[in-house]
Design an enzyme around this catalytic site. Sequence first.
Site, PDB file in Angstrom:
ATOM      1  N   CYS A 195       0.432   4.899   6.840  1.00  0.00           N
ATOM      2  CA  CYS A 195      -0.190   4.738   8.161  1.00  0.00           C
ATOM      3  C   CYS A 195       0.808   4.067   9.108  1.00  0.00           C
ATOM      4  O   CYS A 195       1.261   2.944   8.847  1.00  0.00           O
ATOM      5  CB  CYS A 195      -1.456   3.913   8.057  1.00  0.00           C
ATOM      6  SG  CYS A 195      -2.630   4.522   6.810  1.00  0.00           S
ATOM      7  N   CYS A 248       0.424   0.300  10.303  1.00  0.00           N
ATOM      8  CA  CYS A 248       0.055  -0.749   9.350  1.00  0.00           C
ATOM      9  C   CYS A 248       1.249  -1.471   8.743  1.00  0.00           C
ATOM     10  O   CYS A 248       2.150  -0.848   8.160  1.00  0.00           O
ATOM     11  CB  CYS A 248      -0.803  -0.150   8.238  1.00  0.00           C
ATOM     12  SG  CYS A 248      -1.494  -1.406   7.126  1.00  0.00           S
ATOM     13  N   CYS A 252     -16.531  -9.577   5.045  1.00  0.00           N
ATOM     14  CA  CYS A 252     -15.820  -8.328   4.786  1.00  0.00           C
ATOM     15  C   CYS A 252     -14.565  -8.615   3.969  1.00  0.00           C
ATOM     16  O   CYS A 252     -13.793  -9.520   4.304  1.00  0.00           O
ATOM     17  CB  CYS A 252     -15.444  -7.653   6.101  1.00  0.00           C
ATOM     18  SG  CYS A 252     -16.835  -7.435   7.239  1.00  0.00           S
ATOM     19  N   CYS A 289     -19.397  -6.547   2.822  1.00  0.00           N
ATOM     20  CA  CYS A 289     -18.687  -5.335   3.223  1.00  0.00           C
ATOM     21  C   CYS A 289     -17.361  -5.299   2.480  1.00  0.00           C
ATOM     22  O   CYS A 289     -16.712  -6.335   2.319  1.00  0.00           O
ATOM     23  CB  CYS A 289     -18.461  -5.324   4.733  1.00  0.00           C
ATOM     24  SG  CYS A 289     -17.629  -3.814   5.344  1.00  0.00           S
ATOM     25  N   CYS A 302     -19.571   1.776   7.454  1.00  0.00           N
ATOM     26  CA  CYS A 302     -18.875   1.095   8.539  1.00  0.00           C
ATOM     27  C   CYS A 302     -17.599   1.895   8.795  1.00  0.00           C
ATOM     28  O   CYS A 302     -16.746   2.000   7.916  1.00  0.00           O
ATOM     29  CB  CYS A 302     -18.537  -0.344   8.140  1.00  0.00           C
ATOM     30  SG  CYS A 302     -17.502  -1.219   9.337  1.00  0.00           S
ATOM     31  N   CYS A 355       0.837  -1.203   0.000  1.00  0.00           N
ATOM     32  CA  CYS A 355       0.000   0.000   0.000  1.00  0.00           C
ATOM     33  C   CYS A 355       0.871   1.253   0.000  1.00  0.00           C
ATOM     34  O   CYS A 355       1.842   1.340   0.760  1.00  0.00           O
ATOM     35  CB  CYS A 355      -0.913   0.000   1.230  1.00  0.00           C
ATOM     36  SG  CYS A 355      -2.010   1.435   1.298  1.00  0.00           S
TER      37      CYS A 355
END
Length: 315
Positions: free
Chosen positions: A50, A53, A90, A121, A181, A46
């Site tokens: 963050c 993470c 999810c 989700c 959510c 990614c």
Amino acid sequence: MKDRAHKIYTLPLMDLLSRAHGVHRANFDPNRIQCAKLLSIKTGGCPEDCAYCAQSARNGSELSASKLMEVERVLAEAREAKAAGATRYCMGAAWRSPKPRDMPAVIAMVEGVKAMGLETCMTLGMLDDEQVVQLRQAGLDYYNHNIDTSEEFYPAIVSTRSFADRIETLERVRQAGINVCSGGILGMGETAEDRISMIQTLADLPEPPKSIPINLLIPMPGTPMADTPPLDPFELVRAIATTRILAPSSYVRLSAGRSAMSDELQAMCFFAGANSIFVGDTLLTADNPEDSKDALLFARLGLVPEALPETADQP
């Protein structure tokens, strides 16, 4: 409104628990728990930074990037999750935002999982208007996009996007008619005021999220937060209880971090208003309690997993 949240959060703990449980009991069966399953359909690589993470390509983590999972494999995993008792499925991808070439497969996953009778989700990062419409037309039930923490503390954990970016995506999802959510992560070094502000931000959205995951930081090796000291467990309980009071009709999910929680702490969180968990032994890249351990805990507490709606009788 923030003053109200502060007064609630800082109540004597027994008073806070009593009030939160009363709200919970008025809106839900306190002995039923929603069981959701989370699958990483695209792991690692990614471009976001963050600090918590392990999937960030910027954090020095040794986690290697994977390609988007094949649709049939995702559907096979969903069938197993349904057979194990999950009612919501999810799917998460480690993206800043999905690319147009990825959307056909994502749409096929949503349609296939929904055809099984499971709630669907997705968490795919930021979305544009066209992508939101595509997901809505596919029948997506929920879109997860956590705000992570307070607006004030946010720049300390993420620099590649803004807090406003998160809020904008949530509003785009809501206006498209997809259930929101959204929650956050506790124990990243934030103050109690940050936790209060995060909860208040969620409650002050045009509509509180229908599902609010509360995660406890799992310090991941290779990330800037690898050595973060653990949060006082009672702060987690206070956050759950305050969320329940300010969002009385939302599902509050006790999410990441359960592997490090005692049965007694989890029971306190359920009493305080948490009524949803992730099942399965893995959450994206982190450990989660095994199904057998959850079953034993449920039996000890007299808790029963929610069933699928009676209309969902597809195979």
